[in-house]
Structure formats: C-alpha cells, structure tokens
Design a protein around this motif. Sequence first.
Motif, PDB file in Angstrom:
ATOM      1  N   THR A   2       0.838  -1.198   0.000  1.00 42.51           N
ATOM      2  CA  THR A   2       0.000   0.000   0.000  1.00 42.51           C
ATOM      3  C   THR A   2       0.873   1.248   0.000  1.00 42.51           C
ATOM      4  OG1 THR A   2      -1.585  -1.221   1.301  1.00 42.51           O
ATOM      5  CG2 THR A   2      -1.898   1.135   1.194  1.00 42.51           C
ATOM      6  N   PRO A   3       0.759   2.104  -1.005  1.00 47.58           N
ATOM      7  CA  PRO A   3       1.609   3.302  -1.024  1.00 47.58           C
ATOM      8  C   PRO A   3       1.137   4.320   0.004  1.00 47.58           C
ATOM      9  CG  PRO A   3       0.085   3.327  -2.865  1.00 47.58           C
ATOM     10  CD  PRO A   3      -0.165   2.045  -2.116  1.00 47.58           C
ATOM     11  N   ASP A   4       1.997   5.289   0.320  1.00 46.34           N
ATOM     12  CA  ASP A   4       1.577   6.358   1.225  1.00 46.34           C
ATOM     13  C   ASP A   4       0.477   7.170   0.570  1.00 46.34           C
ATOM     14  OD1 ASP A   4       3.380   5.637   3.067  1.00 46.34           O
ATOM     15  OD2 ASP A   4       4.938   7.013   2.341  1.00 46.34           O
ATOM     16  N   PRO A  10      -7.269  11.698   3.196  1.00 49.69           N
ATOM     17  CA  PRO A  10      -7.585  11.038   4.447  1.00 49.69           C
ATOM     18  C   PRO A  10      -6.667   9.846   4.736  1.00 49.69           C
ATOM     19  CG  PRO A  10      -9.502  11.174   2.986  1.00 49.69           C
ATOM     20  CD  PRO A  10      -8.342  11.643   2.214  1.00 49.69           C
ATOM     21  N   ALA A  11      -6.213   9.761   5.990  1.00 49.00           N
ATOM     22  CA  ALA A  11      -5.429   8.602   6.414  1.00 49.00           C
ATOM     23  C   ALA A  11      -6.388   7.587   7.034  1.00 49.00           C
ATOM     24  CB  ALA A  11      -4.381   9.044   7.423  1.00 49.00           C
ATOM     25  N   LEU A  16      -4.629   2.327  -2.659  1.00 51.05           N
ATOM     26  CA  LEU A  16      -4.130   1.611  -3.830  1.00 51.05           C
ATOM     27  C   LEU A  16      -3.783   2.620  -4.903  1.00 51.05           C
ATOM     28  CD1 LEU A  16      -6.436  -1.468  -4.563  1.00 51.05           C
ATOM     29  CD2 LEU A  16      -4.056  -1.471  -3.801  1.00 51.05           C
ATOM     30  N   SER A  17      -2.683   2.347  -5.598  1.00 56.51           N
ATOM     31  CA  SER A  17      -2.264   3.248  -6.670  1.00 56.51           C
ATOM     32  C   SER A  17      -2.565   2.618  -8.018  1.00 56.51           C
ATOM     33  CB  SER A  17      -0.760   3.499  -6.525  1.00 56.51           C
ATOM     34  OG  SER A  17      -0.308   4.233  -7.625  1.00 56.51           O
ATOM     35  N   GLN A  18      -3.176   3.380  -8.901  1.00 60.42           N
ATOM     36  CA  GLN A  18      -3.434   2.922 -10.272  1.00 60.42           C
ATOM     37  C   GLN A  18      -3.666   4.149 -11.155  1.00 60.42           C
ATOM     38  OE1 GLN A  18      -3.658  -0.193 -12.176  1.00 60.42           O
ATOM     39  NE2 GLN A  18      -3.541   1.540 -13.601  1.00 60.42           N
ATOM     40  N   THR A  46      -5.130   6.396  -4.814  1.00 56.94           N
ATOM     41  CA  THR A  46      -4.091   7.410  -4.645  1.00 56.94           C
ATOM     42  C   THR A  46      -4.173   8.521  -5.697  1.00 56.94           C
ATOM     43  OG1 THR A  46      -2.735   5.618  -3.827  1.00 56.94           O
ATOM     44  CG2 THR A  46      -1.606   7.682  -4.299  1.00 56.94           C
ATOM     45  N   GLU A  47      -4.318   8.135  -6.956  1.00 55.75           N
ATOM     46  CA  GLU A  47      -4.273   9.140  -8.029  1.00 55.75           C
ATOM     47  C   GLU A  47      -5.435  10.130  -7.932  1.00 55.75           C
ATOM     48  OE1 GLU A  47      -3.302   6.163  -8.207  1.00 55.75           O
ATOM     49  OE2 GLU A  47      -1.348   6.235  -9.188  1.00 55.75           O
TER      50      GLU A  47
END
Length: 399
Positions: A2-4, A10-11, A16-18, A46-47
């Motif tokens: 899981t990326p930062d 929100p944390a 997920l990054s895509q 993420t994006e």
Amino acid sequence: MTPDPPRGTPAGMEWLSQSPTDPAFVQDPYPFYDRLRALGPLVGWTEYGLPMAAGYDVVNAVLRDRRFGRENPSPPPRPAHQAGFWAVEDHSMLELEPPRHTRLRASVLRAFTSRRIAEMEEQITALAQDLVAAFPSDRSFDLLDTFARPLPVRIIARLLGVPESDAPRLLAWSNAMVGMYQAGRTEAQERAAAKAATAFSAYLADIFRAPVPGSLIADLLDLAGQDRLSAPEVTATCILLLNAGHEATVHTLGNGVAGLLSAGLWHAPMTPALTEEVLRHDPPLHLFLRYATEDLDLHGHSFRRGEQIGLLLAGANRDPAAFAMPEKLLPDRFPAAPTPLSFGAGRHFCLGAPLARSEIQIGLAVLSETCPTLRLTNRPTFADIYHFHGLSALKVTLT
Ligand code: HEM
C-alpha cells in the motif's frame, strides 16, 4: 504494497495506486476494482486522492444517502474563463440537489413520458433496420461508425426536435463540455468547454424560436410558459438530454455487441433480461463522485462536509457478493439478481433509462436477427480515456 496516501488526503484506510490513464488499465479496469473491493468497503485511490467504494452494497447505499450529493456544498471561486460553462451547468438537474432538483426533475418527467418513449420504439426499429440495410456485405467495417454512433444521436435529436443533420455539431459541443469533468484538465480544455456551452445555448435559442410541434422542446417551452421552468433551465435541460442521451448508449451498444459475440451469445434472444445483463456486464460510465453535505462517519471513515467519495458503479456491478460469476455474461441472470447500478440509483437515477433500455434491446435485436453471421475481425480495443469506457473501433464482417 500500500503506497503512502498523498498529502492532504484522508489517512486511516488502505490506499491503492493505479494510473487512470495507464493503457492496460483502461482496457480492463475490473481486476483493479476487485483488488479495491477485497481491501474493504472504502479504499483510497491514490491518483484521485479520494476514498472509493467498489462493493455493491456500499455504492448502492451512498447513491441513496441524502447526506451525499452531487452539488459541492462550498464551491471554490470560479475563474472568469469558465463562466460560459457554468451559465449552463448551474441549471442542469444533474448538478443540483433538492429542492431545485426535485422541481426540475418532476417538470422534465412531465415531458419525458413513457408514452413518448413507447412511441419512439417504432422509430428506433425502423432506423436500426435502415442502418443495417446500408452495411457493406463484402468487407470488414466499423460497427460503431455504421450503427452504434448514428442510432442514439438521431433518436435523441428526433425526440427533442432538432435537425438530425446537426448531429456532428452536437457531438463536438458535447465532447468539449465533457472535458470539464476530466481529471487534470487544462485551462485550454476549460476554455473550450465554456465556448462550446455558449455556442450550444445560442444554437438552441434559434431552435426555441420555432420549435417542432409535438417535440420535447415544444413541451419544455410550454412548461417555461407556465413558470414551471426558467429559460436557462430549459436550455440546460436540452443540453443535458442531448449530451447524456447519446454517448453512453453508443458505448453500451458497442460493448454489448463485443460482449455477446465473445461470449457466444449472438444467437440468444434479446430479452429484457439479456439487455439488463449487457448493461451490468460492461457499462460505459464507471466512476461518479459525491460530496458529503455534512460531517459524517461511514465504514470507519470520518467525512468532513464537502469531502468527496468515489463510487465505482462498474465495480459494484462485478461484486461477487451481489452477482455470482460476475465476469460472465449470462442471459438468465435477471430478474432474480439485484438491479445493476449502471444507471445509478437514488434521486439522480438516470432519467433516460427507459429510452436507453429500448435503444439497446431493439438495436441489438435488429442486429442479431438480421445479421446472424456477424463476427469480429479484430480484437476490439477500448479508447484511451477513463471517463467513458467505450471501444475506439468495432471491426466486424458479415461473411
Ligand atoms: C443520469 C447512465 C442514457 C439522461 C444518469 C446517471 C447515470 C446514467 C449513471 C446518474 C449519474 C449520477 O448519479 O451521478 C446512463 C447510461 C445510459 C444513459 C449508462 C445508456 C446506456 C441516457 C439517455 C438519456 C439520459 C438516453 C436521455 C435521453 C439522463 C439524465 C440524468 C442521467 C437527464 C440526470 C438525472 C438527474 O440528475 O436526476 N445516467 N444514462 N441518460 N441520465 Fe443517463
């Protein structure tokens, strides 16, 4: 892994990054929705920097939840060069919430009657047959250009009472306006969207001077005469119907033909159940956003007023908890399975759904009955844009 999460997002949830512009993702976004859904009811993308839902129950519930709306409760200041766009969009029912949305939608439904849609069915059949009759029989051709694109735009033009020959202009304005909703849009796109909205409004003002008797535009102008709709609301409604009323149907027809042929279902009777399944299996509109209209907690995440959530309608349609073997196109899944979310749900549920369903069922029935030998000549590929999940070409042959 899981990326930062990006800063300012929100944390306290998985991320997920895509990239939404990754060509492989655009061809097949469903594995990403599966990964997202498997991680939990709300997972950050993420994006987009937003919590997303890809499970049927969560997407369905948020669409119907009065604490979420399409309207930004604290809109940012708008640059002057966007003015032309907002002059239209601020009066569009799709961008409004109650009480204005309720009044506008109820008024438009008075004109968009089921009788009017039923009357269109004969015309949809006749137009579909004419388009098929003009197919070349000796070589490979593009079914999007020859069938899926012309059918919906001509039908919506007839329904509203605008010349069908203006379809290319309507398409160009509509595409430019959609640019305003693209992630990472440029100022040039914003200017083009504003220019298109202004030109579209001027074009309609001309049509309003002499509406076709009995057309939907004539009915909407009547409602304006009775003070049920304002003049800008009539303009925005016509633009919304013309924009919403064709592109999504084009791509459902294209995805449907490709899906039925690939699943070996070309000769299956085109029943309402199979139409629903085509709409569920590979819908054209995947992601819609909502704003929290108040501070609230949902699945362990605290939303602040004005915070957004992403709803992956196409992810919900492939949720195995709602649809067994969701990747398969099955002719007899409905009516037992829950209603797919391709047309949304709740107060913004697609106003054109009955028309779209007729166009898809009739269009695919005419095609499969009159062209039983139709087959794909190339593996169809999706266009490289995420906001419309539709094919760039659909090469077929009749041999
Ligand atoms: C709204 C999908 C065809 C008119 C919507 C929404 C979806 C959708 C998902 C809800 C958006 C949201 O909740 O944020 C589709 C699909 C279509 C289609 C998949 C074709 C297969 C049509 C057609 C028309 C139309 C043919 C009109 C002739 C509208 C309108 C709204 C809407 C006016 C706004 C309703 C409101 O805000 O209350 N559509 N649509 N759509 N659609 Fe469609």
